[in-house]
Design a protein around this motif. Structure first.
Motif, mmCIF file in Angstrom:
data_model
loop_
_atom_site.group_PDB
_atom_site.id
_atom_site.type_symbol
_atom_site.label_atom_id
_atom_site.label_comp_id
_atom_site.label_asym_id
_atom_site.label_seq_id
_atom_site.Cartn_x
_atom_site.Cartn_y
_atom_site.Cartn_z
ATOM 1 N N GLU A 14 0.860 -1.183 0.000
ATOM 2 C CA GLU A 14 0.000 0.000 0.000
ATOM 3 C C GLU A 14 0.896 1.232 0.000
ATOM 4 O O GLU A 14 2.033 1.185 0.475
ATOM 5 C CB GLU A 14 -0.891 0.018 1.244
ATOM 6 N N ALA A 15 0.376 2.331 -0.490
ATOM 7 C CA ALA A 15 1.141 3.584 -0.513
ATOM 8 C C ALA A 15 1.558 3.989 0.898
ATOM 9 O O ALA A 15 2.629 4.563 1.096
ATOM 10 C CB ALA A 15 0.332 4.685 -1.164
ATOM 11 N N SER A 16 0.736 3.651 1.887
ATOM 12 C CA SER A 16 1.030 4.018 3.273
ATOM 13 C C SER A 16 2.185 3.216 3.881
ATOM 14 O O SER A 16 2.617 3.506 4.986
ATOM 15 C CB SER A 16 -0.221 3.851 4.141
ATOM 16 N N ASP A 17 2.694 2.228 3.146
ATOM 17 C CA ASP A 17 3.826 1.428 3.634
ATOM 18 C C ASP A 17 5.121 2.233 3.661
ATOM 19 O O ASP A 17 6.038 1.906 4.400
ATOM 20 C CB ASP A 17 4.054 0.185 2.764
ATOM 21 N N GLY A 18 5.219 3.229 2.828
ATOM 22 C CA GLY A 18 6.474 3.983 2.752
ATOM 23 C C GLY A 18 7.605 3.113 2.215
ATOM 24 O O GLY A 18 7.428 2.370 1.252
ATOM 25 N N PHE A 19 8.759 3.178 2.864
ATOM 26 C CA PHE A 19 9.945 2.408 2.480
ATOM 27 C C PHE A 19 9.781 0.993 3.023
ATOM 28 O O PHE A 19 9.695 0.781 4.228
ATOM 29 C CB PHE A 19 11.189 3.087 3.065
ATOM 30 N N ARG A 20 9.716 0.013 2.118
ATOM 31 C CA ARG A 20 9.438 -1.372 2.494
ATOM 32 C C ARG A 20 10.735 -2.164 2.631
ATOM 33 O O ARG A 20 11.497 -2.269 1.680
ATOM 34 C CB ARG A 20 8.516 -2.012 1.461
ATOM 35 N N VAL A 21 10.947 -2.708 3.835
ATOM 36 C CA VAL A 21 12.181 -3.441 4.127
ATOM 37 C C VAL A 21 11.851 -4.879 4.499
ATOM 38 O O VAL A 21 11.148 -5.135 5.483
ATOM 39 C CB VAL A 21 12.961 -2.780 5.285
ATOM 40 N N PHE A 22 12.373 -5.803 3.721
ATOM 41 C CA PHE A 22 12.204 -7.232 3.998
ATOM 42 C C PHE A 22 13.237 -7.619 5.053
ATOM 43 O O PHE A 22 14.437 -7.428 4.853
ATOM 44 C CB PHE A 22 12.383 -8.029 2.702
ATOM 45 N N VAL A 23 12.783 -8.142 6.196
ATOM 46 C CA VAL A 23 13.683 -8.414 7.315
ATOM 47 C C VAL A 23 13.717 -9.890 7.712
ATOM 48 O O VAL A 23 13.760 -10.227 8.890
ATOM 49 C CB VAL A 23 13.354 -7.522 8.543
ATOM 50 N N ASP A 24 13.740 -10.766 6.741
ATOM 51 C CA ASP A 24 13.957 -12.192 6.987
ATOM 52 C C ASP A 24 15.249 -12.603 6.293
ATOM 53 O O ASP A 24 15.608 -12.032 5.262
ATOM 54 C CB ASP A 24 12.804 -13.034 6.430
ATOM 55 N N ARG A 25 15.908 -13.589 6.855
ATOM 56 C CA ARG A 25 17.158 -14.078 6.260
ATOM 57 C C ARG A 25 16.878 -14.965 5.046
ATOM 58 O O ARG A 25 17.655 -15.010 4.100
ATOM 59 C CB ARG A 25 17.957 -14.848 7.307
ATOM 60 N N LEU A 26 15.737 -15.673 5.083
ATOM 61 C CA LEU A 26 15.384 -16.601 4.005
ATOM 62 C C LEU A 26 14.239 -16.029 3.177
ATOM 63 O O LEU A 26 13.383 -15.313 3.692
ATOM 64 C CB LEU A 26 14.958 -17.950 4.594
ATOM 65 N N TRP A 27 14.225 -16.397 1.903
ATOM 66 C CA TRP A 27 13.151 -15.961 1.019
ATOM 67 C C TRP A 27 11.837 -16.562 1.496
ATOM 68 O O TRP A 27 11.782 -17.725 1.893
ATOM 69 C CB TRP A 27 13.450 -16.402 -0.421
ATOM 70 N N PRO A 28 10.733 -15.809 1.465
ATOM 71 C CA PRO A 28 9.453 -16.328 1.963
ATOM 72 C C PRO A 28 8.906 -17.473 1.112
ATOM 73 O O PRO A 28 8.923 -17.402 -0.113
ATOM 74 C CB PRO A 28 8.527 -15.121 1.912
ATOM 75 N N ARG A 29 8.440 -18.470 1.806
ATOM 76 C CA ARG A 29 7.899 -19.676 1.167
ATOM 77 C C ARG A 29 6.747 -19.321 0.229
ATOM 78 O O ARG A 29 5.834 -18.589 0.588
ATOM 79 C CB ARG A 29 7.416 -20.618 2.259
ATOM 80 N N GLY A 30 6.824 -19.830 -0.998
ATOM 81 C CA GLY A 30 5.741 -19.660 -1.952
ATOM 82 C C GLY A 30 5.663 -18.292 -2.608
ATOM 83 O O GLY A 30 4.744 -18.020 -3.368
ATOM 84 N N LYS A 43 19.080 -8.491 5.378
ATOM 85 C CA LYS A 43 19.443 -9.769 6.000
ATOM 86 C C LYS A 43 20.361 -9.583 7.199
ATOM 87 O O LYS A 43 20.324 -10.362 8.147
ATOM 88 C CB LYS A 43 20.193 -10.653 4.995
ATOM 89 N N GLU A 44 21.200 -8.545 7.131
ATOM 90 C CA GLU A 44 22.240 -8.359 8.146
ATOM 91 C C GLU A 44 21.704 -7.977 9.527
ATOM 92 O O GLU A 44 22.430 -8.054 10.509
ATOM 93 C CB GLU A 44 23.265 -7.335 7.665
ATOM 94 N N ILE A 45 20.438 -7.602 9.625
ATOM 95 C CA ILE A 45 19.866 -7.267 10.938
ATOM 96 C C ILE A 45 18.835 -8.302 11.388
ATOM 97 O O ILE A 45 18.090 -8.068 12.329
ATOM 98 C CB ILE A 45 19.254 -5.841 10.964
ATOM 99 N N ALA A 79 25.735 -3.450 11.770
ATOM 100 C CA ALA A 79 24.745 -3.298 10.706
ATOM 101 C C ALA A 79 23.553 -2.468 11.159
ATOM 102 O O ALA A 79 22.883 -1.840 10.333
ATOM 103 C CB ALA A 79 24.278 -4.668 10.224
ATOM 104 N N VAL A 80 23.276 -2.431 12.452
ATOM 105 C CA VAL A 80 22.134 -1.668 12.963
ATOM 106 C C VAL A 80 22.336 -0.179 12.699
ATOM 107 O O VAL A 80 21.438 0.508 12.223
ATOM 108 C CB VAL A 80 21.893 -1.948 14.462
ATOM 109 N N SER A 81 23.514 0.332 12.991
ATOM 110 C CA SER A 81 23.806 1.752 12.746
ATOM 111 C C SER A 81 23.694 2.081 11.263
ATOM 112 O O SER A 81 23.149 3.119 10.890
ATOM 113 C CB SER A 81 25.203 2.105 13.237
ATOM 114 N N GLN A 82 24.197 1.195 10.439
ATOM 115 C CA GLN A 82 24.113 1.396 8.987
ATOM 116 C C GLN A 82 22.653 1.391 8.538
ATOM 117 O O GLN A 82 22.253 2.195 7.704
ATOM 118 C CB GLN A 82 24.906 0.316 8.254
ATOM 119 N N PHE A 83 21.867 0.481 9.095
ATOM 120 C CA PHE A 83 20.457 0.397 8.738
ATOM 121 C C PHE A 83 19.723 1.665 9.161
ATOM 122 O O PHE A 83 18.945 2.223 8.387
ATOM 123 C CB PHE A 83 19.816 -0.839 9.377
ATOM 124 N N LEU A 84 19.971 2.130 10.383
ATOM 125 C CA LEU A 84 19.331 3.359 10.854
ATOM 126 C C LEU A 84 19.691 4.547 9.958
ATOM 127 O O LEU A 84 18.832 5.368 9.632
ATOM 128 C CB LEU A 84 19.718 3.648 12.306
#
Length: 124
Positions: A14-30, A43-45, A79-84
């Motif tokens: 949705e437009a209200s999502d803003g910047f979308r960050v995938f935060v899992d190490r593995l690709w989502p099933r399916g 992945k690094e966080i 990686a947290v500082s870099q992510f922030l």
């Protein structure tokens, strides 16, 4: 201040999502790559592979210790500082996760951790 929100990867963007960050190490099933909209895969966080695997052996009984250990990993991660620094220019950031549980997942812990860091930075 940045608004951080959570959303499962299987929910429509949705437009209200803003910047979308995938935060899992593995690709989502399916999930096909063409069907998944995200701006950054961080992945690094995510929890280390060993911590993630241990947690999934018994999520109900491992939750409290998993929470503490993941926060410890986050506190010691450069990686947290870099992510922030990466997300600071966005008013809204949505952390995308694949877990079925909305109450026992690492993205929820990550959001709490990031909110605390951002609040501390604003207060100083």
């Amino acid at each position: 201040m940045i608004k951080i929100q959570l959303k499962r990867v299987y929910q429509a963007p949705e437009a209200s999502d803003g910047f979308r960050v995938f935060v899992d190490r593995l690709w989502p099933r399916g999930m096909r790559k063409a069907a998944f909209s995200y701006d950054l895969w961080a992945k690094e966080i995510t929890p280390s592979s060993s911590l993630r695997q241990w947690f999934h052996e018994d999520p109900d009984n491992h939750w409290d210790l998993f929470s503490a250990l993941y926060k410890k990993e986050l506190n010691s991660s450069p990686a947290v500082s870099q992510f922030l620094a990466t997300i600071k220019s966005y008013p809204v950031v949505t952390l995308l996760y694949a877990s079925k549980s909305p109450d026992h997942n690492h993205a929820m812990l990550l959001k709490e951790f990031l909110d605390e860091k951002l609040k501390a930075e604003t207060a100083s």
